[in-house]
Scaffold this motif. Structure first.
Motif, PDB file in Angstrom:
ATOM      1  N   SER A  51      17.208 -15.916 -20.227  1.00 54.36           N
ATOM      2  CA  SER A  51      16.509 -17.119 -20.714  1.00 54.36           C
ATOM      3  C   SER A  51      15.428 -17.474 -20.211  1.00 54.36           C
ATOM      4  O   SER A  51      14.898 -18.578 -20.291  1.00 54.36           O
ATOM      5  CB  SER A  51      17.626 -18.260 -20.558  1.00 54.36           C
ATOM      6  N   ASN A  52      14.699 -16.748 -19.474  1.00 53.07           N
ATOM      7  CA  ASN A  52      13.481 -16.994 -19.006  1.00 53.07           C
ATOM      8  C   ASN A  52      12.270 -17.431 -20.132  1.00 53.07           C
ATOM      9  O   ASN A  52      12.078 -16.800 -21.086  1.00 53.07           O
ATOM     10  CB  ASN A  52      12.746 -15.703 -18.395  1.00 53.07           C
ATOM     11  N   PRO A  53      11.535 -18.526 -19.944  1.00 54.19           N
ATOM     12  CA  PRO A  53      10.744 -19.165 -20.897  1.00 54.19           C
ATOM     13  C   PRO A  53       9.523 -18.509 -21.251  1.00 54.19           C
ATOM     14  O   PRO A  53       8.963 -17.659 -20.009  1.00 54.19           O
ATOM     15  CB  PRO A  53      10.363 -20.508 -20.516  1.00 54.19           C
ATOM     16  N   GLY A  54       9.109 -18.114 -22.313  1.00 51.27           N
ATOM     17  CA  GLY A  54       7.846 -17.264 -22.503  1.00 51.27           C
ATOM     18  C   GLY A  54       6.569 -18.421 -22.080  1.00 51.27           C
ATOM     19  O   GLY A  54       6.575 -19.181 -21.898  1.00 51.27           O
ATOM     20  N   LEU A  55       5.435 -17.431 -22.348  1.00 53.01           N
ATOM     21  CA  LEU A  55       4.010 -18.067 -22.147  1.00 53.01           C
ATOM     22  C   LEU A  55       3.930 -19.363 -23.001  1.00 53.01           C
ATOM     23  O   LEU A  55       3.502 -20.454 -22.439  1.00 53.01           O
ATOM     24  CB  LEU A  55       2.951 -17.283 -22.767  1.00 53.01           C
ATOM     25  N   GLY A 206       6.524 -12.831 -15.303  1.00 50.78           N
ATOM     26  CA  GLY A 206       7.588 -13.276 -16.040  1.00 50.78           C
ATOM     27  C   GLY A 206       7.473 -13.818 -17.496  1.00 50.78           C
ATOM     28  O   GLY A 206       8.339 -13.657 -18.265  1.00 50.78           O
ATOM     29  N   SER A 207       6.137 -13.924 -17.774  1.00 59.90           N
ATOM     30  CA  SER A 207       5.847 -14.276 -19.284  1.00 59.90           C
ATOM     31  C   SER A 207       5.166 -13.352 -20.062  1.00 59.90           C
ATOM     32  O   SER A 207       4.617 -13.576 -21.209  1.00 59.90           O
ATOM     33  CB  SER A 207       4.633 -15.585 -19.296  1.00 59.90           C
ATOM     34  N   GLU A 208       4.998 -12.163 -19.324  1.00 59.34           N
ATOM     35  CA  GLU A 208       4.161 -10.885 -20.214  1.00 59.34           C
ATOM     36  C   GLU A 208       5.118  -9.765 -20.180  1.00 59.34           C
ATOM     37  O   GLU A 208       4.945  -8.645 -19.179  1.00 59.34           O
ATOM     38  CB  GLU A 208       2.992 -10.567 -19.588  1.00 59.34           C
ATOM     39  N   PRO A 209       6.190  -9.746 -21.044  1.00 57.84           N
ATOM     40  CA  PRO A 209       7.256  -8.567 -20.986  1.00 57.84           C
ATOM     41  C   PRO A 209       6.513  -7.244 -21.313  1.00 57.84           C
ATOM     42  O   PRO A 209       5.398  -7.283 -22.085  1.00 57.84           O
ATOM     43  CB  PRO A 209       8.232  -8.991 -22.007  1.00 57.84           C
ATOM     44  N   GLY A 210       7.113  -6.141 -20.530  1.00 57.73           N
ATOM     45  CA  GLY A 210       6.440  -4.906 -20.940  1.00 57.73           C
ATOM     46  C   GLY A 210       7.621  -3.697 -20.881  1.00 57.73           C
ATOM     47  O   GLY A 210       8.788  -4.059 -20.535  1.00 57.73           O
ATOM     48  N   PRO A 218      13.327  -8.717 -20.360  1.00 57.45           N
ATOM     49  CA  PRO A 218      14.591  -9.578 -20.675  1.00 57.45           C
ATOM     50  C   PRO A 218      15.953  -8.707 -20.266  1.00 57.45           C
ATOM     51  O   PRO A 218      15.813  -7.943 -20.786  1.00 57.45           O
ATOM     52  CB  PRO A 218      14.209 -10.140 -21.933  1.00 57.45           C
ATOM     53  N   GLY A 219      16.717  -9.269 -19.694  1.00 58.74           N
ATOM     54  CA  GLY A 219      18.128  -8.547 -19.282  1.00 58.74           C
ATOM     55  C   GLY A 219      18.256  -7.990 -18.244  1.00 58.74           C
ATOM     56  O   GLY A 219      19.215  -7.324 -17.831  1.00 58.74           O
TER      57      GLY A 219
END
Length: 299
Positions: A51-55, A206-210, A218-219
């Motif tokens: 549930s981490n918020p995005g940019l 945390g706002s830049e998934p890769g 996430p997950g």
């Protein structure tokens, strides 16, 4: 029979010395609420990566986070004032240290290659004035100096939290005598430089998934997320963070002891001596005077 001696927080005093304290239960409670809430928000990618918020959400919430932080810092200032017996000595010292940090950031911190000196005064504030005052110094200096030297970004509330945590870390040495605290503050500054770098990385990581082994995804379970964050820090900023710690340590080594001694000499840190009861024997009063004289000699 000799009279009992009780710890006063920074020195060993007899009970009649302990009237006011610059760091009491009110300021500690407010600091705990701010730090707990801030770390929960900052560490969101670790404890709940799903549930981490995005940019976009971070940018939208940034003004509200900044407003909440300002309210929290004002509440902390009031709590410090109450804990200091409604005297402004501690808050005055915090204001001077904030101003000094702003000047250091504007004039003496190039911000290149990790060379920064802005953490030194908040760290010394935590050592000399206690954790709440150290946190207030660091967080307030981050907010004010950013407004003065540049355009505030959406990461400002979290940056202010990290600066405040550097000041709070100084309270680990607040029970030591000035010289011992000063020497221990040098390695603490290096550790704080690396630790602050890890926390600051949380803002972007945390706002830049890769998909690489060091990127946020996430997950991820908390331990795996923490492992990836540390790997990301080693690859991107550890050298800069260590340089920040070393430059902070050099400032602490150069000016730390006189700053600690000067701050601890404030009236609210020395305490207020209450009048002696009239029925005390003359020899008991003489022992009080001797103890006061020894305290001044050794501190």
């Amino acid at each position: 029979m000799s009279e009992p001696i009780v710890p006063s927080g920074r020195r060993w005093h007899r009970p009649w010395h302990r009237v006011g304290s610059p760091s009491g239960w009110r300021s500690r409670a407010v600091t705990a609420v701010i730090v707990g809430t801030g770390l929960a928000w900052l560490g969101w990618p670790i404890w709940d990566s799903v549930s981490n918020p995005g940019l976009a959400e971070l940018v939208a919430r940034a003004p509200w986070l900044a407003a909440a932080l300002v309210v929290g810092l004002v509440t902390l200032a009031v709590a410090l004032w109450r804990d200091a017996g409604c005297r402004t000595t501690t808050l005055g010292a915090v204001a001077v240290l904030v101003l000094g940090t702003c000047v250091v950031r504007a004039v003496l911190s190039p911000g290149e290659g990790g060379v920064e000196f802005v953490h030194a005064l908040p760290l010394l504030a935590g050592i000399a004035l206690g954790g709440p005052a150290g946190f207030l110094t660091g967080a307030t200096a981050a907010l004010v100096s950013t407004v003065l030297v540049g355009v505030p970004a959406e990461t400002l509330p979290m940056q202010a939290l990290v600066w405040g945590l550097v000041g709070l870390s100084g309270s680990a040495l607040s029970w030591l005598r000035p010289t011992t605290a000063w020497l221990c503050a040098v390695p603490l500054a290096v550790v704080a430089g690396v630790g602050s770098g890890v926390l600051l990385n949380l803002m972007g990581w945390g706002s830049e998934p890769g998909v690489s082994p060091t990127h946020f995804h996430p997950g991820l379970p908390p331990l795996e997320a923490a492992r990836r964050l540390w790997a990301y820090t080693r690859e991107t900023s550890l050298a800069l963070d260590a340089t920040r710690g070393v430059t902070t340590a050099l400032v602490v080594l150069a000016v730390g002891r006189p700053v600690i001694v000067a701050l601890r000499a404030l009236p609210t840190l020395r305490g207020v001596t209450t009048p002696a009861p009239a029925d005390l024997a003359p020899h008991a009063l003489a022992r009080r005077e001797d103890r006061d004289r020894l305290d001044r000699l050794w501190n």
